[in-house]
Design an enzyme around this catalytic site. Structure first.
Site: not given
Ligand code: AGP
Length: 614
Positions: A27, A75, A507, A101-102, A491, A609, A488, A484, A2
């Site tokens: 944040r 958040w 193969h 925050n936490g 993109e 996003k 990356k 993955e 946060c």
């Protein structure tokens, strides 16, 4: 994660605090609130949604003007993002306000104790318990600082707390454990914030607070002590970032900041889910153990990077929980006629919780009467509302389009779910689950160790910036890591990149190998001899045909050295957990190569996003 701002000085606190929150909105932005202390009274205002909603409320009903205040952008981790759960939270008397925050792991028992003691708690948050604990401790004497000290001694987990009390209208008190808090030192005024972006418009002189420290902020000075009351050593420094860099924590891109945040994100996603008895506690999923015991099949649906997390989940679920597990691209699943039943558990993985392909797959599964579990990073997004249960990742806001810390926390979430199902179904003994959980708890430090050794990877990436194509190979959970790594690179660097199961080389794909072609190979731990030896053979096969081999292997694996043009060593970890350490070099590699090509790493071309269309 946060945004927190505190102020005391000669200016209208509200202006300083709201402006600071605007600098921190990246944040976390599902709700926001402020508290101002004026004429010995505490005025608070809070609204769900973005900061603009709070600004509107403050224009409609301006609080009294005061020169001491604090603010928070949320958040959400505990409690839906609404007005009631927004910070600040106040005590029964309305004379103490706190922002946080936490994650306070033991908040449930604290809330129960407070309610038994007659306190009325109005929100669903872990934070509100602190306001009432402070109320009791202030009554016990010693003022807000000593009250905060005593309360911090009772909290478990990660927390940055900032509190004010009408009994001392010139004082803002802060405390931190495992969560950031920084002091801005001005002339006749002082600031507290989650990061310097909130106050560098006013002062660039800052103090970084350390672990388990308490700060007393007054207009004419700052005092820092530890939780036992002893004077604390603090690090003063001058901030030379501009505001934009400050919002990125000093990094050039949010993606770099988010890669660096991964140890914290992994640790936060484990917080509060492992009991002191070593057993997992995931009742927040809201799927009764009895129903989990009835599950006879698991299907995972997701897109992109989240799909790769699903592929890794498959290995963990089948190995630990002993259940058949299919993994489907969400965009394909909904056009299939999947055979589902009320004993099928469909797990939808989505960082944003808004990916239309994933939502449509969930609705398709709902029609087939399956049980639905979401893994999501955004509290209050659509996906959790459409599932029977949800397990949130606690990565904090992920701003960069290319997913990094969300991916690692998705892996932690699927590991926890697979181990929990094994615990519930008894497919693994309690001590086996506990042993793996203990290894999971050490992963933040392992990820940190990888991050400390990435300079050679950056140099390698820059040297390959003119390459046309890079291939990625892996076996077992290394295969989704190869996928993955390829995603990356696609993109971010707009390069052709492809991930293969190493066993598939012969193969067909081996025909692609030519002189100098860069091929990244993710090598399983040596403990998996068969898998390990086969992939060493694969490395020899491609090298014999001219490939430039870039090998990611565990520390001390000398068997691959003769065949690696570049060797990237990662800490030795159990096979199923290896993606947590082998993915990170691939994130850094793609980010650095894209930077070398001059691309906008945070906002790659053609991408968004969250893909909220089908
Ligand atoms: C990953 O780097 C991409 N941003 C993309 O593949 C992403 O993972 C995919 O669109 C799924 O998004 P979600 O997790 O928010 O559902």
């Amino acid at each position: 994660m946060c945004g927190i701002v505190g102020y005391v000085g000669g200016r209208p606190a509200l202006d300083v605090v709201v402006e600071g929150l605007a600098r921190l909105e990246y944040r976390g932005y599902d709700s926001a609130g402020v508290a101002v202390l004026a004429d010995g009274k505490l005025a608070t205002a809070k609204r769900a949604g973005k900061l603009v909603n709070l600004r509107g409320a403050l224009e409609e009903e301006p609080p009294p003007e005061g020169t001491l205040g604090m603010g928070h952008t949320r958040w959400a981790t505990h409690g839906a993002p609404n007005d009631r759960n927004a910070h600040p939270h106040v005590d029964c008397t309305g004379s103490v306000a706190v922002i946080h925050n936490g994650i306070i792991e033991n908040f449930a028992e604290l809330r129960a104790e407070l309610e038994e003691g007659g306190h009325r708690l109005l929100s669903d948050t872990d934070t509100e318990a602190v306001a009432h604990l402070l109320e009791d401790e202030v009554k016990a004497g010693g003022g807000l600082v000593e009250a905060m000290r005593r309360v911090c001694g009772r909290l478990e987990g990660a927390f940055t707390l900032v509190a004010v009390h009408t009994g001392d209208p010139d004082l803002v008190v802060g405390a931190r454990r495992n969560s950031p808090l920084v002091v801005g030192v001005g002339e006749g005024e002082n600031f507290l914030a989650s990061d310097v972006a909130a106050f560098i418009a006013h002062t660039r002189d800052a103090i970084e607070l350390g672990q388990d420290q308490i700060v007393e902020l007054r207009a004419d000075g700052v005092t820092v002590t530890d939780f036992e009351g002893r004077p604390a050593d603090v690090k003063e420094y001058h901030v030379d970032w501009d505001v934009s860099a400050a919002e990125k924590g000093g990094f050039d891109y949010f993606m770099l900041k988010e890669i660096a945040e991964q140890p914290r994100a992994v640790a936060d996603t484990l917080l509060g889910r492992i009991g002191t008895d070593g057993r997992l506690h995931l009742d927040e999923m809201r799927i009764p153990d009895r129903e989990l015991r009835e599950v006879d099949k698991i299907i995972i649906v997701a897109c992109g990077t989240s799909y790769h997390a699903g592929l890794i989940a498959k290995y963990a679920i089948e190995h630990w929980a002993g259940l058949p597990c299919e993994v489907e691209l969400a965009s394909e699943f909904r056009y299939r006629d999947p055979i589902l039943s009320p004993t099928t558990l469909v797990i939808a993985i989505s960082q944003s919780g808004e990916t239309m392909d994933a939502l449509m797959a969930v609705r398709h599964a709902r029609e087939q009467k399956a049980k639905l579990l979401g893994i999501c990073n955004v509290n209050g997004s659509t996906l959790p509302r459409e599932c029977d249960g949800v397990l949130y990742t606690h990565a904090g806001p992920e701003i960069a389009v290319a997913s990094t810390k969300a991916f690692l926390t998705q892996l932690v979430a699927v590991y926890l779910i697979a181990l929990y199902i094994a615990q519930v179904r008894g497919t693994k003994w309690g001590d086996e689950v506990f042993a793996m959980v203990q290894l999971l708890e050490r992963m933040p430090e392992k990820v940190e160790k990888v991050l400390e050794t990435m300079e050679p990877v950056r140099e390698l990436a820059r040297s390959l910036s003119n390459e046309r194509c890079v291939l990625f190979l892996g076996r077992h959970v290394g295969f989704p890591v190869a996928l993955e790594g390829a995603l990356k690179l696609k993109e971010l660097a707009y390069m052709h990149a492809e991930g293969f199961a190493a066993g598939e080389l012969k193969h067909g794909p081996i025909a692609l190998i030519e002189e100098g072609l860069p091929v990244v190979v993710v090598v399983p731990p040596r403990a998996r001899e068969v898998l390990h030896d086969k992939i060493v053979s694969n490395i020899q096969e491609i090298r014999a045909r001219g490939a430039r081999t870039i090998v990611i292997a565990e520390d001390g694996d000398e068997s691959v050295e003769p065949y690696a043009d570049t060797l990237i060593a990662v800490p030795a970890v159990p096979t199923l957990l290896q993606p947590l350490v082998t993915t990170v070099p691939l994130q850094v590699f793609a980010c650095e190569l894209a930077t070398a090509k001059g691309h906008d790493v945070d906002q790659p071309r053609n991408l968004a996003k969250s893909v909220t269309v089908e």
